[in-house]
Each structure stands twice: as C-alpha cells, then as structure tokens.
Design a protein around this motif. Sequence first.
Motif, mmCIF file in Angstrom:
data_model
loop_
_atom_site.group_PDB
_atom_site.id
_atom_site.type_symbol
_atom_site.label_atom_id
_atom_site.label_comp_id
_atom_site.label_asym_id
_atom_site.label_seq_id
_atom_site.Cartn_x
_atom_site.Cartn_y
_atom_site.Cartn_z
ATOM 1 N N THR A 1 -2.297 0.125 14.330
ATOM 2 C CA THR A 1 -3.589 -0.505 14.700
ATOM 3 C C THR A 1 -4.672 -0.399 13.893
ATOM 4 O O THR A 1 -5.262 -1.471 13.651
ATOM 5 C CB THR A 1 -3.919 0.265 15.867
ATOM 6 N N TYR A 2 -4.950 0.613 13.156
ATOM 7 C CA TYR A 2 -5.934 0.517 12.036
ATOM 8 C C TYR A 2 -5.841 -0.454 10.904
ATOM 9 O O TYR A 2 -6.819 -1.217 10.761
ATOM 10 C CB TYR A 2 -6.046 2.125 11.454
ATOM 11 N N LEU A 3 -4.600 -0.673 10.523
ATOM 12 C CA LEU A 3 -4.126 -1.548 9.500
ATOM 13 C C LEU A 3 -4.467 -2.921 9.934
ATOM 14 O O LEU A 3 -4.723 -3.757 9.144
ATOM 15 C CB LEU A 3 -2.805 -1.329 9.179
ATOM 16 N N ARG A 4 -3.999 -3.377 10.976
ATOM 17 C CA ARG A 4 -4.192 -4.464 11.280
ATOM 18 C C ARG A 4 -5.385 -4.816 11.830
ATOM 19 O O ARG A 4 -5.899 -6.113 11.176
ATOM 20 C CB ARG A 4 -3.502 -4.772 13.034
ATOM 21 N N GLU A 5 -6.409 -3.872 12.210
ATOM 22 C CA GLU A 5 -7.680 -4.266 12.386
ATOM 23 C C GLU A 5 -8.571 -4.484 11.138
ATOM 24 O O GLU A 5 -9.446 -5.092 11.243
ATOM 25 C CB GLU A 5 -8.385 -3.170 13.391
ATOM 26 N N ARG A 6 -7.960 -3.995 9.996
ATOM 27 C CA ARG A 6 -8.900 -4.073 8.705
ATOM 28 C C ARG A 6 -8.189 -5.409 7.825
ATOM 29 O O ARG A 6 -8.609 -5.653 7.041
ATOM 30 C CB ARG A 6 -8.336 -2.958 8.097
ATOM 31 N N GLY A 7 -7.018 -5.809 8.602
ATOM 32 C CA GLY A 7 -6.457 -6.842 7.818
ATOM 33 C C GLY A 7 -5.091 -7.024 7.252
ATOM 34 O O GLY A 7 -4.780 -7.908 6.360
ATOM 35 N N CYS A 8 -4.559 -5.885 7.392
ATOM 36 C CA CYS A 8 -3.015 -5.813 6.770
ATOM 37 C C CYS A 8 -2.116 -6.324 7.691
ATOM 38 O O CYS A 8 -2.123 -6.058 8.994
ATOM 39 C CB CYS A 8 -3.008 -4.141 6.519
ATOM 40 N N TYR A 9 -1.234 -7.135 7.314
ATOM 41 C CA TYR A 9 -0.492 -8.260 7.948
ATOM 42 C C TYR A 9 0.764 -7.603 8.611
ATOM 43 O O TYR A 9 1.555 -7.875 9.576
ATOM 44 C CB TYR A 9 -0.489 -9.573 7.337
ATOM 45 N N ASN B 1 -9.332 0.679 2.871
ATOM 46 C CA ASN B 1 -10.356 -0.400 3.130
ATOM 47 C C ASN B 1 -10.403 -1.093 1.817
ATOM 48 O O ASN B 1 -10.576 -2.489 1.691
ATOM 49 C CB ASN B 1 -11.535 0.077 3.636
ATOM 50 N N ALA B 2 -10.763 -0.336 0.749
ATOM 51 C CA ALA B 2 -10.736 -1.159 -0.574
ATOM 52 C C ALA B 2 -9.626 -1.939 -1.043
ATOM 53 O O ALA B 2 -9.672 -2.909 -1.634
ATOM 54 C CB ALA B 2 -11.145 0.267 -1.657
ATOM 55 N N ILE B 3 -8.371 -1.314 -0.738
ATOM 56 C CA ILE B 3 -7.309 -2.082 -1.215
ATOM 57 C C ILE B 3 -7.000 -3.361 -0.380
ATOM 58 O O ILE B 3 -6.607 -4.394 -1.014
ATOM 59 C CB ILE B 3 -5.824 -1.355 -1.021
ATOM 60 N N VAL B 4 -7.485 -3.526 0.972
ATOM 61 C CA VAL B 4 -7.242 -4.462 2.034
ATOM 62 C C VAL B 4 -8.483 -5.522 1.261
ATOM 63 O O VAL B 4 -8.036 -6.884 1.120
ATOM 64 C CB VAL B 4 -7.721 -4.210 3.245
ATOM 65 N N SER B 5 -9.556 -4.921 0.957
ATOM 66 C CA SER B 5 -10.707 -6.030 0.291
ATOM 67 C C SER B 5 -10.205 -6.745 -0.798
ATOM 68 O O SER B 5 -10.347 -7.757 -1.082
ATOM 69 C CB SER B 5 -11.907 -5.424 0.156
ATOM 70 N N ILE C 1 0.793 -1.074 -0.203
ATOM 71 C CA ILE C 1 -0.046 0.069 0.125
ATOM 72 C C ILE C 1 1.113 1.168 0.043
ATOM 73 O O ILE C 1 1.688 1.536 0.914
ATOM 74 C CB ILE C 1 -0.971 -0.081 1.245
ATOM 75 N N ASP C 2 0.682 2.063 -1.026
ATOM 76 C CA ASP C 2 1.502 3.114 -1.099
ATOM 77 C C ASP C 2 1.406 4.309 0.119
ATOM 78 O O ASP C 2 0.377 4.292 1.014
ATOM 79 C CB ASP C 2 1.119 4.086 -2.386
ATOM 80 N N ARG C 3 2.633 4.666 0.439
ATOM 81 C CA ARG C 3 2.509 5.607 1.768
ATOM 82 C C ARG C 3 1.542 6.952 1.628
ATOM 83 O O ARG C 3 1.349 7.171 2.836
ATOM 84 C CB ARG C 3 4.027 6.058 1.784
ATOM 85 N N THR C 4 1.270 7.331 0.598
ATOM 86 C CA THR C 4 0.441 8.382 0.414
ATOM 87 C C THR C 4 -0.959 8.112 1.069
ATOM 88 O O THR C 4 -1.685 9.168 1.549
ATOM 89 C CB THR C 4 0.285 8.940 -1.194
ATOM 90 N N PHE C 5 -1.522 6.694 0.704
ATOM 91 C CA PHE C 5 -2.813 6.429 1.521
ATOM 92 C C PHE C 5 -2.601 6.174 2.883
ATOM 93 O O PHE C 5 -3.550 6.498 3.519
ATOM 94 C CB PHE C 5 -3.227 5.252 0.729
#
Length: 583
Positions: A540-548, A515-519, A497-501
């Motif tokens: 924390t936000y990334l982990r909760e959305r499913g980014c490992y 969220n769209a990229i994770v999906s 995921i690009d740093r700008t996002f």
Amino acid sequence: MQRLLIRQCLESEGMRILEAQDGHEALDLVANNNPDFVFMDVDMPGISGIETCRHLRARVESEDTPILIVTGADDQETIDLGFEAGATHYITKPLNWPLLGRLVKYMLRSADTYKELKSKEDHLRYLAYFDHLTDLPNRRSFTEQLRRNLVNSEKNEGQTGLIMIDIDHFKRINDSIGHERGDLVLKKIASRLQTCAAEIGPIASEYPGAKKTYPLDAFALEIARPGGDEFSVIVRNPYGEEQLNQIAEHLIDCLSEPIQIPGHTLVITPSIGIAMAPDHGRAPEELLVRADSAAYAAKAEGRQRARMYDSSIAYDSAQELSIEEGLRHSLLTTGLSLVYQPQVDLFTGAIIGAEALVRWEDEQGNAISPDRFIPVAERSGLINELGDWILNRVNADAKAYAGQLPSKMSLAINLSPLQFNQSNFVERLTSTLKQLEIQYKIALELTESAIMNSGDDSIGKLHQLRNLGFKLAIDDFGTGYSSLNYLRQFPLNTLKIDRTFVNDLGSESGNAIVNAIVSMAQALGLDLVAEGVETAEQATYLRERGCYSIQGYLISKPVPIDELARLCQHDFRATVGLDSEDG
C-alpha cells in the motif's frame, strides 16, 4: 710552454680551458668543475697521469668523462697501462697541432653519443623493471625480488612474507572520476605505501618475538606494483605470522585515510592477502597463488581486511574446483532448472512479469546456492554457457506454456557483470537469439556496478540491446552509484528497488530512501518494481508513492513454470490491499 700551445690550439676551436699544475691539482679541478674532457701528460709532478686517470675513474662524477693522455714513450707497455687506468685515447709526442683540435672534437662527439646511448639504456632498464606511473618496481622486478628473497631466506633458514594488496572497487572509482584522476589516486596510494613502510621499519622491534630470532637489520620491506590496482609488499625476515598480520593492519589503516585529489576527497579501502615462506610455499609461484587466494578470501569476507593463507582457503579452492566440474557436467546433462518469481501490478492485481532464477542440484541431489556457483561460473568462464542455457530454457518454458501466460507479460533474466562487460557480449547474444523464436518480451536485469564499470561503452551496448528488442532493468537499485547524471544517459526501462530498502519501510530513513528512488524514477520516466515485498502495508505504501509493481513473498516465492502459469490466473487485488472495486 707545451700547456700554452695546447691552450691556444683548443681555444681556437672554441673551447674553454682550465689548467692544473700537477696531478693533485688536476683531481681537485675535475671535482670542482666537472669538465667535459680531460687532457694530461703521462709524466706530471706529484702523481703520474696514469695514476691520476685511475683516481678519476674511481669517482662517479668522472667515470664516463673522455680522457686523452699524451706520452713521450711510444711503447706498448705504457699505452696498455694508460688504457688499463681508464684512458679513452692516447697520442704521442711530438704533437700534431693541426690534428689535435679535431681529435678532441671527435672525442667529445663520441662522448656525447656514448652518453646518449647510456641514457637510452638506462631508460630501457627503467621501463623493463619499473612502473612508469608510480616509479615502484613492476611485475618483472617484483618477481625477481621475490625469487631472490626466497633463495636467501632458504639459505639462511629464514622466512619471507608476501603481502598482496588489492584496492576495493577501484575500477568503479576510476570510471567515475576519469582515468587521469584515477592514475593520480594510484600515485598517491604508492606514495602512501612508501610512507607506511618507512613507519613500519623503525617499529619492527616492537612486534612480539622480534628480538628472539633475527637481528633488526635483517628486517626489510620491498614495495612493488605488479599491475593495475594491485600492489605488493615483500617482507624480508618477518618474525612470524602475527607480525605479518600486524603489518597488514597498519597498511589498511594507512590506505583507508581519505585521499585528496583536485575536486574530490576519496576513501579507498584495501583487501589484503598474506602468505609466508616456507610455511605456505618455497617457490615464487606457490607463494603468489596463496597470497592471491588469501586476498580473494578477504574480499569474500567483506573487504577492507587482511587474511592469512591457511588450510581453510586451500579447502575452499578444492571446493571451487569441485563446483566448477559439477556445473560443467550439469550444463551438458541435467541438474539445472529455472524457477520464476511473479511480479504483480499494484493497480490491477494482475501478474505482469516474472523473474527467472536458476537453481542447481548436484548429482548427489544437494542444492547448491547460486551465491556459491554463480561466482565460480564467472571465474571459470562458464558464465557465458550458463547464460545461453538460461535464455534457451526461458524461451522453451514460455513456448510450452504460451496459452497459459498473459500475452503482454515480460520474463526477466539476470545478467552477470562479467557477461555484460565482455567485448563480444552483444554479438554472442545476437547469435543465440537467431536460433530462438521468442514470443514474450525479455527483460535483462543488470546491477548498477555492471553498467557503471564500463562508462561510455555501456551506453553503446545498452542501445544495441534495446534495438534487439530487450527491456532493460537495473536490479538492486540504490546499492551502487544511484547517479542521476549517469542514469539519464542509459536507455533503461525499469528500476528495481532493492529489498533492503523495502524492509526498512516504516522507519524515517527507510521511507525517505524509497521516496527518493520513486522521485528519481519518475523524473527519468522509468517503471519501478519493488523487490522483497512481504506485507500488504508495504504494498500500500509503495502504491501510494507511485511504485507500480512488486515482487516478493506477499505474492509468491519463486516457483516452477507450471506453478507460475497457475498463478497467472489468480487475482491479487485483495493481497496487495486493493478493494474489489479498485483498479
């Protein structure tokens, strides 16, 4: 009586005959009916057959029509006059009736052969000087036009402007909609350029200084397509740089309007380089190089803009040559080094990988940014040698610190689009791998545009790379195509995921994009790495959305291999917002 016999003779051969009483009537008859053949006597009322022949040859519609003249004077002078007037053949009286029909048929066949040859000659001339897709002058014709204009402007102490137009990201557009539709876009661009040129001509007098130097009728635009997605406009007798800049801005406005093709509405943008003779050169080669350099500068400044050649571009060119020479020297000696930015698992707090980044200091100890030397390496052809150097150095570092790095960690290397899109890339990489004993998993990181630009060819290369044992990652994901249809065909392992996002997390749009990229990654069964993570809240936000996993300054800046080995012993659970009992 003779006309009646001639009519009967030729009609018996299946020909349709039209008759004229005299030379004047013959001229009108030919003009109104465009016959395939003309047969007339030297001696005719009104004007002679020789004069009539001369008039016919002066007309475009009858300049190639076969003309047979009959004369009662079997003398060389009359015959020479007939041929000089344009006669194709002659016969003398008395006529040989059995042979007349055959002679006319022979002349008609010869005329057909001549027309066919002339048509082929015209076609060859068209192929030699015009682009078959757009009907614009091609590179050869353009070069001759430019040379001719430069000669004339120097003779008349005038000026010649050269505007080079390069369509931004056209290969990406072409590959995404197909070459057939891409060709249709090029045709529409050519048509739009011609319309723009027609609009510019009448308003030329409105430009500042227009009436001070040249009369308006000396001003003209000549459009060409030298090749690919490149177009050119030669401006004859411009009134100065300001006028050329205004013409270029008008072209940008024209070309940036949406283009409609079946199934698509496209917005294309041009990057434009401008040079003017004699200020920027007197020879075609000089002007071309400088206009191209200006176009490249326009791209580097953000595209969809025009740039006039100036001394700063000349300085940049000199700087680029200096960088190339220094980089070439450093590849053979010292000066290049690698640093590694660690990647941490958000559920265990352990380092699971690292991205290798090349650094360079010149002989004076000055750090040269990769943003400066990587593009130079690509344009100069050094990118292959630099890629080999990086792979060898990663392997050497990994072997030197094998006991201090996690056995399952991966080391990521960035691939230049230019490297990946070379036809022999996989063969070259295979040859390099045979000389190494790589103990760690190597991940190759490519941008979206790098793999999208080659379509089906990319799929084959990616499968070959997977078969060689590489993991494959898309770097800066979300900044290019982000096409689910394409990505599902590619044998990928990871999206980054690009740093700008990541920077926009906390905003409604930033959260929605991540969220769209994770999906998308979950739907494709791909791992995710978020770049540029700087806060525990982002982690924390990334982990909760499913980014490992993540990388960024929250964990560490890029560090040398010995520092990476030390960091691998550290527990980052608290850093990324995990409680000690989590994971």
